[in-house]
Design a protein around this motif. Structure first.
Motif, PDB file in Angstrom:
ATOM      1  N   VAL A   1      67.466 -18.689 146.538  1.00 44.08           N
ATOM      2  CA  VAL A   1      67.807 -19.563 147.668  1.00 44.08           C
ATOM      3  C   VAL A   1      69.215 -19.241 148.177  1.00 44.08           C
ATOM      4  CG1 VAL A   1      68.258 -21.951 148.355  1.00 44.08           C
ATOM      5  CG2 VAL A   1      66.245 -21.408 146.972  1.00 44.08           C
ATOM      6  N   LYS A   2      70.154 -19.083 147.245  1.00 48.64           N
ATOM      7  CA  LYS A   2      71.525 -18.745 147.635  1.00 48.64           C
ATOM      8  C   LYS A   2      71.574 -17.400 148.362  1.00 48.64           C
ATOM      9  CE  LYS A   2      74.861 -19.159 144.686  1.00 48.64           C
ATOM     10  NZ  LYS A   2      75.595 -19.061 143.397  1.00 48.64           N
ATOM     11  N   ARG A   3      70.841 -16.423 147.842  1.00 50.54           N
ATOM     12  CA  ARG A   3      70.866 -15.093 148.452  1.00 50.54           C
ATOM     13  C   ARG A   3      70.265 -15.120 149.857  1.00 50.54           C
ATOM     14  NH1 ARG A   3      71.847 -10.017 146.236  1.00 50.54           N
ATOM     15  NH2 ARG A   3      73.542 -11.223 145.323  1.00 50.54           N
ATOM     16  N   LEU A   4      69.200 -15.877 150.056  1.00 50.17           N
ATOM     17  CA  LEU A   4      68.613 -15.998 151.394  1.00 50.17           C
ATOM     18  C   LEU A   4      69.610 -16.622 152.367  1.00 50.17           C
ATOM     19  CD1 LEU A   4      64.997 -17.146 150.466  1.00 50.17           C
ATOM     20  CD2 LEU A   4      65.622 -15.003 151.595  1.00 50.17           C
ATOM     21  N   TYR A   5      70.289 -17.666 151.922  1.00 50.06           N
ATOM     22  CA  TYR A   5      71.299 -18.312 152.772  1.00 50.06           C
ATOM     23  C   TYR A   5      72.425 -17.326 153.098  1.00 50.06           C
ATOM     24  CZ  TYR A   5      75.008 -21.443 154.306  1.00 50.06           C
ATOM     25  OH  TYR A   5      76.011 -22.035 155.029  1.00 50.06           O
ATOM     26  N   GLN A   6      72.875 -16.594 152.078  1.00 51.16           N
ATOM     27  CA  GLN A   6      73.964 -15.633 152.285  1.00 51.16           C
ATOM     28  C   GLN A   6      73.572 -14.541 153.276  1.00 51.16           C
ATOM     29  OE1 GLN A   6      74.346 -14.495 148.220  1.00 51.16           O
ATOM     30  NE2 GLN A   6      75.525 -16.308 147.627  1.00 51.16           N
TER      31      GLN A   6
ATOM     32  N   TYR B   1      71.222 -14.642 155.670  1.00 49.32           N
ATOM     33  CA  TYR B   1      70.910 -15.079 157.027  1.00 49.32           C
ATOM     34  C   TYR B   1      72.057 -15.802 157.725  1.00 49.32           C
ATOM     35  CZ  TYR B   1      66.068 -13.628 156.739  1.00 49.32           C
ATOM     36  OH  TYR B   1      64.927 -12.866 156.654  1.00 49.32           O
ATOM     37  N   PHE B   2      72.976 -16.399 156.954  1.00 49.97           N
ATOM     38  CA  PHE B   2      74.021 -17.198 157.592  1.00 49.97           C
ATOM     39  C   PHE B   2      75.445 -16.680 157.342  1.00 49.97           C
ATOM     40  CE2 PHE B   2      70.405 -20.051 157.028  1.00 49.97           C
ATOM     41  CZ  PHE B   2      70.251 -20.517 158.323  1.00 49.97           C
ATOM     42  N   ILE B   3      75.645 -15.897 156.269  1.00 47.90           N
ATOM     43  CA  ILE B   3      76.992 -15.401 155.974  1.00 47.90           C
ATOM     44  C   ILE B   3      77.127 -13.916 156.306  1.00 47.90           C
ATOM     45  CG2 ILE B   3      78.730 -15.056 154.169  1.00 47.90           C
ATOM     46  CD1 ILE B   3      77.633 -17.503 152.750  1.00 47.90           C
TER      47      ILE B   3
END
Length: 343
Positions: A68-73, A75-77
């Motif tokens: 989940v963290k990697r997906l957020y990173q 797509y958003f970071i």
């Protein structure tokens, strides 16, 4: 100043992530605004990964959190950066790369790999390589594989900061210590040298064998004059300095043929002649820095040559000081890496 996002598989405590990414932190920060993102945390690297059956549930929870963290990173970071450096993988065992949107935004993607991970089940490294602008490979075997999907493959060896070794350089020819450094995941390769070392010590009882590792399993019982020196970040370099020669036996299989010879590089950074199996990249690293050995007789002969022929021993050290450091010195490799990231 351009921005660099470094996505690693492990924290700094994981060897591959440390020596392929974190070791260059100071050099990265001189040239980029840099931010690191690891998938597995310190708890996994230090404890869970060594006993996966016992910690199966905890590993599963960590995996979900990491994914989940990697997906957020991604797509958003990551879109806020100019260059994305991916060490070994995006999300382990996950089919999709999630890199297409970064490509569309013109972000440079550099993929780094130092093991034959394409031999593992559910590996997606070919897909990552295909989406990348450049693929950095730890040796020729890996380069040949990934060139099938990406022609822009560059070889950069796995190295360590040479300057950390320099204070410990000293002559140990008279000590007659054979040394090996590694972990539980590679220690089974010592099976190849049990008989050679025991026969050598039968003829030369002054010889001893040091194992620097988190465990010796049963090898300290099976090999004469051997002892375990527990690996620690603060002491392993000093402990390598006690060696007379360093060894890297490797069983000849697909995984080992993809290894980057890092043990050899550690010994050679300490200016210790080496003996190793001619498997994968080992032979090209050893060259005039030591001797390759296959059979029991070849191992014994190599040990006796380097431990007791002083001219040959110091000849190897001279070769290390010239040829080896020219190709594997930290400053030379880090300069090439920065050039690849900036291209």
């Amino acid at each position: 100043m351009k921005k660099l996002a470094v996505f690693t598989l492990y924290s700094k405590k994981g060897a591959s992530s440390n020596y392929r990414a974190y070791i260059f932190k100071d050099e990265f920060e001189k040239n980029f605004y840099t931010q690191y993102f690891c998938f597995w945390n310190d708890k996994y690297t230090a404890e869970y990964m060594w006993n996966k059956k016992k910690y199966k549930l905890k590993i599963g929870i960590l995996y979900l959190i990491g994914a989940v963290k990697r997906l957020y990173q991604l797509y958003f970071i990551a879109p806020q950066f100019d260059v994305v450096f991916i060490q070994k993988g995006v999300i382990p065992k996950y089919k999709w790369t999630m890199l297409e949107h970064l490509k569309r935004q013109g972000i440079r993607i550099v993929f780094d790999v130092d093991d034959a991970i394409y031999e593992l089940k559910r590996d997606n490294s070919d897909r990552i390589a295909q989406k990348s602008d450049a693929v950095i490979c730890g040796n020729e075997t890996l380069k040949k594989h990934y060139e099938r999907v990406n022609p822009n493959c560059i070889i950069l060896p796995t190295i360590e900061d040479t300057t950390k070794y320099e204070p410990y350089w000293r002559q140990t020819f008279s000590k007659k210590i054979i040394g090996w450094i590694g972990s539980e995941t590679t220690i089974d390769n010592l099976e190849l040298i049990v008989e050679p070392i025991n026969e050598l010590i039968q003829q030369h009882p002054e010889v001893s064998f040091h194992i620097i590792s988190n465990t010796a399993l049963e090898f300290t019982e099976r090999i004469r004059n051997s002892k375990l020196i527990v690996w620690s970040e603060n002491d392993y370099i000093r402990n390598i300095s006690d060696f007379t020669i360093g060894i890297m036996p490797l069983k000849n299989n697909k995984i080992n043929r993809g290894k980057c010879g890092f043990k050899l590089i550690q010994y050679l950074n300490m200016k210790k002649p080496v003996v190793g199996s001619p498997v994968g990249v080992n032979e090209s690293i050893i060259k005039g820095n030591g001797i390759t050995a296959n059979s029991k007789e070849e191992w014994i002969d190599a040990f006796e040559t380097l431990l007791y022929q002083e001219d040959r021993y110091y000849g190897c050290i001279s070769h290390i000081e010239t040829d080896f450091f020219r190709e594997y010195h930290f400053q030379n490799v880090s300069k090439k890496l920065i050039e690849i990231l900036k291209s």
